[in-house]
Design a protein around this motif. Structure first.
Motif, mmCIF file in Angstrom:
data_model
loop_
_atom_site.group_PDB
_atom_site.id
_atom_site.type_symbol
_atom_site.label_atom_id
_atom_site.label_comp_id
_atom_site.label_asym_id
_atom_site.label_seq_id
_atom_site.Cartn_x
_atom_site.Cartn_y
_atom_site.Cartn_z
ATOM 1 N N UNK A 191 32.116 -39.290 7.662
ATOM 2 C CA UNK A 191 31.576 -40.463 8.355
ATOM 3 C C UNK A 191 30.451 -41.109 7.558
ATOM 4 N N UNK A 192 29.514 -40.307 7.092
ATOM 5 C CA UNK A 192 28.364 -40.832 6.351
ATOM 6 C C UNK A 192 28.820 -41.588 5.104
ATOM 7 N N UNK A 193 29.761 -41.017 4.371
ATOM 8 C CA UNK A 193 30.232 -41.660 3.142
ATOM 9 C C UNK A 193 31.025 -42.923 3.428
ATOM 10 N N UNK A 194 31.836 -42.913 4.471
ATOM 11 C CA UNK A 194 32.613 -44.102 4.826
ATOM 12 C C UNK A 194 31.699 -45.232 5.295
ATOM 13 N N UNK A 195 30.694 -44.900 6.076
ATOM 14 C CA UNK A 195 29.738 -45.915 6.525
ATOM 15 C C UNK A 195 28.966 -46.494 5.340
ATOM 16 N N UNK A 196 28.678 -45.665 4.356
ATOM 17 C CA UNK A 196 27.970 -46.140 3.171
ATOM 18 C C UNK A 196 28.795 -47.162 2.399
ATOM 19 N N UNK A 197 30.110 -47.079 2.507
ATOM 20 C CA UNK A 197 30.994 -48.054 1.869
ATOM 21 C C UNK A 197 31.130 -49.329 2.696
ATOM 22 N N UNK A 198 30.577 -49.338 3.891
ATOM 23 C CA UNK A 198 30.663 -50.516 4.756
ATOM 24 C C UNK A 198 31.838 -50.498 5.704
ATOM 25 N N UNK A 199 32.497 -49.343 5.826
ATOM 26 C CA UNK A 199 33.621 -49.231 6.751
ATOM 27 C C UNK A 199 33.122 -48.942 8.168
ATOM 28 N N UNK A 200 33.892 -49.378 9.147
ATOM 29 C CA UNK A 200 33.625 -49.071 10.545
ATOM 30 C C UNK A 200 34.457 -47.861 10.930
ATOM 31 N N UNK A 201 33.795 -46.775 11.324
ATOM 32 C CA UNK A 201 34.478 -45.522 11.620
ATOM 33 C C UNK A 201 34.673 -45.369 13.129
ATOM 34 N N UNK A 202 35.862 -44.931 13.501
ATOM 35 C CA UNK A 202 36.176 -44.604 14.888
ATOM 36 C C UNK A 202 36.633 -43.155 14.931
ATOM 37 N N UNK B 224 38.788 -45.741 -1.517
ATOM 38 C CA UNK B 224 39.730 -46.842 -1.276
ATOM 39 C C UNK B 224 39.160 -47.919 -0.378
ATOM 40 N N UNK B 225 38.449 -47.526 0.670
ATOM 41 C CA UNK B 225 38.003 -48.505 1.662
ATOM 42 C C UNK B 225 36.995 -49.480 1.078
#
Length: 253
Positions: free
Chosen positions: A137-148, A77-78
């Motif tokens: 985290x790794x997958x979300x960062x790969x999509x360009x999302x900023x993870x907290x 989604x992100x």
């Protein structure tokens, strides 16, 4: 011609709009643990200038959120520029002789596993909190999302006049954030700071069913504590905190 240009501009702005997504358990989720309680994620949006989508689900752990495909849905989604706040820990502890579908393997090492027994007598290999969190985290960062990564909230358990020290998942959350170079918000200690100032009697009134789930008034304080932790950190999300957010009480730890 002008109409087409305006439509194109509108679509472009819509595509670039940022959203904050929340992944967590009942302490963050809509409806909290039931019986009139609510999760703090329901109150975060009033302190930000961008929308919040609360995808927290009651009863989930880092493992069950993964196993149910909820992290996969979130990852799909992100879009680039979005923010994702992840907060687990309350349901991640060991469950005893029979697996409850939520427990993680003990420890904070990525490749550590454990074999658990299911209710039907079969066995299953599970992984650590770190494993499930790091994969997301790794997958979300790969999509360009900023993870907290946020540590779990405190239970209403006191040691003298202060909230008791946090469980091991507070440290695990901090470690996995550092390992993956994402922002960490010490939500546990920021809530504890707020609770310590308010006092045990008033805080206890916000916990009608157990020591974990708060009434909306308590959830509001927990949301404010997260904002304070965000403002005291380095995440770019703090640039999206509005005037109400900048006015939340207490200071940096």
């Amino acid at each position: 011609m002008l109409h087409k240009v305006l439509v194109s501009l509108f679509l472009s702005l819509g595509a670039c709009a940022q959203t904050v997504y929340l992944a967590g358990d009942s302490t963050m989720a809509p409806g909290g643990g039931g019986s009139g309680t609510d999760g703090w994620g329901q109150y975060l949006g009033q302190y930000l200038t961008i929308p919040v989508v609360n995808d927290a689900i009651a009863g989930r752990s880092a493992r069950s959120y993964t196993d149910e495909g909820r992290f996969t849905t979130l990852i799909n989604t992100v879009k680039k520029g979005d923010f994702v706040i992840i907060e687990f820990g309350h349901n991640d502890g060991l469950s005893g002789a029979v697996d409850n579908g939520r427990e993680d393997a003990f420890g904070d090492v990525y490749n550590t596993t454990a074999t658990v027994t299911e209710a039907d007598g079969s066995t299953l290999v599970i992984h650590t909190f770190t494993f499930y969190m790091q994969n997301a985290i790794v997958s979300l960062k790969a999509k360009g999302a900023t993870v907290i990564i946020s540590s779990q909230t405190p239970d209403n358990i006191w040691s003298g006049t202060t909230i008791a020290a946090g469980p091991r998942f507070v440290l695990y959350a901090q470690e996995v954030a550092a390992t993956n170079a994402v922002t960490y918000v010490d939500h546990y200690d920021y809530v504890a700071q707020a609770y310590d100032k308010i006092g045990e009697t008033a805080v206890t009134a916000w916990y009608p069913i157990d020591h974990t789930h708060t009434l909306p008034a308590g959830a509001q304080v927990v949301a404010q504590a997260f904002v304070r932790g965000l403002l005291c950190g380095s995440s770019t999300l703090k640039a999206k905190v509005n005037a109400a957010g900048n006015a939340v009480p207490n200071g940096c730890l």
